[in-house]
Write an enzyme that holds these catalytic residues in place. Structure first.
Site, short mmCIF file in Angstrom:
data_model
loop_
_atom_site.label_atom_id
_atom_site.label_comp_id
_atom_site.label_asym_id
_atom_site.label_seq_id
_atom_site.Cartn_x
_atom_site.Cartn_y
_atom_site.Cartn_z
N VAL A 212 33.50 32.92 40.81
CA VAL A 212 34.32 33.75 41.70
C VAL A 212 35.66 34.06 41.04
CG1 VAL A 212 35.59 33.77 43.89
CG2 VAL A 212 33.22 32.97 43.84
N VAL B 126 35.32 36.74 38.29
CA VAL B 126 35.16 38.11 38.79
C VAL B 126 36.42 38.59 39.51
CG1 VAL B 126 33.86 39.57 40.39
CG2 VAL B 126 32.66 37.92 38.95
N GLU B 127 37.05 37.69 40.27
CA GLU B 127 38.21 38.08 41.07
C GLU B 127 39.44 38.42 40.21
OE1 GLU B 127 38.61 38.72 44.12
OE2 GLU B 127 36.93 37.84 45.22
N SER B 128 39.73 37.55 39.24
CA SER B 128 41.00 37.72 38.52
C SER B 128 40.88 37.60 37.01
CB SER B 128 42.00 36.65 39.00
OG SER B 128 41.58 35.36 38.57
#
Length: 325
Positions: free
Chosen positions: A223, A226-228
């Site tokens: 996560v 992909v997020e940051s």
């Protein structure tokens, strides 16, 4: 005397005959490779005698396998989950993931295993077939619910059993008491060190938060990727902040005072994912809820039809696979 592979397989077949465990030909795994040989051996020893302590895949395992495809688009004739599945491909895929080979077509699957007399006698993992001739199949979940790939324009989802099935078939007899959740393989057991996340930024934070909230550290790392891109100072156009891209309101609700602090952000994200996993009992749906909110997942009874969310879920799954999750 040492038996070769063919000799062992022959002995397996003898054991199956003696114990009355030979499955229907359509549902029998063919022992033509190392993995399939293991499946055949498991069939021969599968809880044939009380107290044996040896079990093979259960109907509940089928349910767990099928739930991994929730949100996959319906595509007529589709057999690739990355592109789409039709109803019978979903059933074939779920069983295949457990080493059990089923025919491709719905009418053939309606003959696999043994018949079940009524829906009242059905158990999780049983195949429900509809219409005559059969043109649709689903996997029974219990409580008059099933998982299926319904029709073009739709996606794999959980729905009510909307009409009386024309056939109910049981391929696997060994059904455990409770339905397994499809995120069970992502529990932190065995991941209590950074060994599985070597070289991943903030690996120790993912492991610590994963253990605290019973969420896979690898899922948390995927996560964050992909997020940051593992950037604790990232800010999105929508205002999401930090390593785990938490919105300010969401962060406050999770007890995160500073979303730019990696430790607080990972703890908050782990807490949120744990809530979603418990609520939706599905990793793809939990990820969709992380991106679009739980309300949207409930509203659309699956992954919401938002372009961002439709792209987000497979991106995280791909990142998770790259981490060995």
């Amino acid at each position: 005397m040492t038996l070769g592979v063919s000799g062992v397989l022959s002995r397996v077949a003898e054991l199956q005959d003696q114990l009355g465990l030979n499955p229907a030909p359509a549902a029998q795994a063919v022992a033509g490779s190392g993995g399939k040989f293991a499946s055949a051996l498991a069939d021969a020893t599968r809880s044939g005698s009380p107290g044996s302590g040896v079990t093979g895949p259960s109907g509940d395992d089928v349910v767990a396998a099928a739930k991994k495809y929730l949100g996959t688009p319906y595509v007529f004739g589709g057999t690739d989950p990355d592109k789409g599945l039709d109803c019978s491909a979903l059933i074939q895929r779920a069983y295949q993931d457990l080493g059990v080979e089923l025919p491709r077509n719905s009418w053939q699957q309606a003959r696999a295993g043994r018949p079940v007399s009524s829906l009242a006698e059905a158990k999780p993992g049983d195949i429900l077939a509809f219409n005559s001739p059969v043109d649709h199949v689903g996997i029974y979940l219990g409580d008059n619910r099933m998982i299926a790939a319904p029709k073009p324009g739709d996606h794999v989802k959980i729905q009510n059993v909307y009409e009386k099935p024309t056939a109910i078939r049981r391929v696997l007899e060994n059904t455990s008491p409770a339905v397994l959740q499809d995120m069970s393989s992502l529990r932190p057991a065995g991941l209590r060190s950074t060994g599985g996340l070597n070289g991943v930024p903030y690996a120790d934070l993912f492991v610590k938060a994963g253990e605290r909230y019973d969420v896979s550290p690898k899922l948390l790392a995927a996560v964050a990727k992909v997020e940051s891109g593992y950037n604790p100072k990232a800010v999105s156009k929508a205002g999401a902040q930090g390593l785990m891209q938490l919105m300010p309101g969401t962060a406050r609700g999770l007890g995160v005072a500073d979303a730019f602090d990696p430790a607080q952000a990972v703890n908050g994200a782990a807490k949120l994912l744990a809530q979603h996993l418990k609520e939706f009992k599905s990793v793809p749906l939990a990820l969709a809820a992380y991106n679009a909110g739980g309300g949207a997942v409930h509203k659309y009874d699956g992954i919401p039809p938002f372009t961002e969310t439709q792209a987000y879920v497979p991106k995280v799954q791909k990142a998770l696979a790259a981490l060995g999750g």
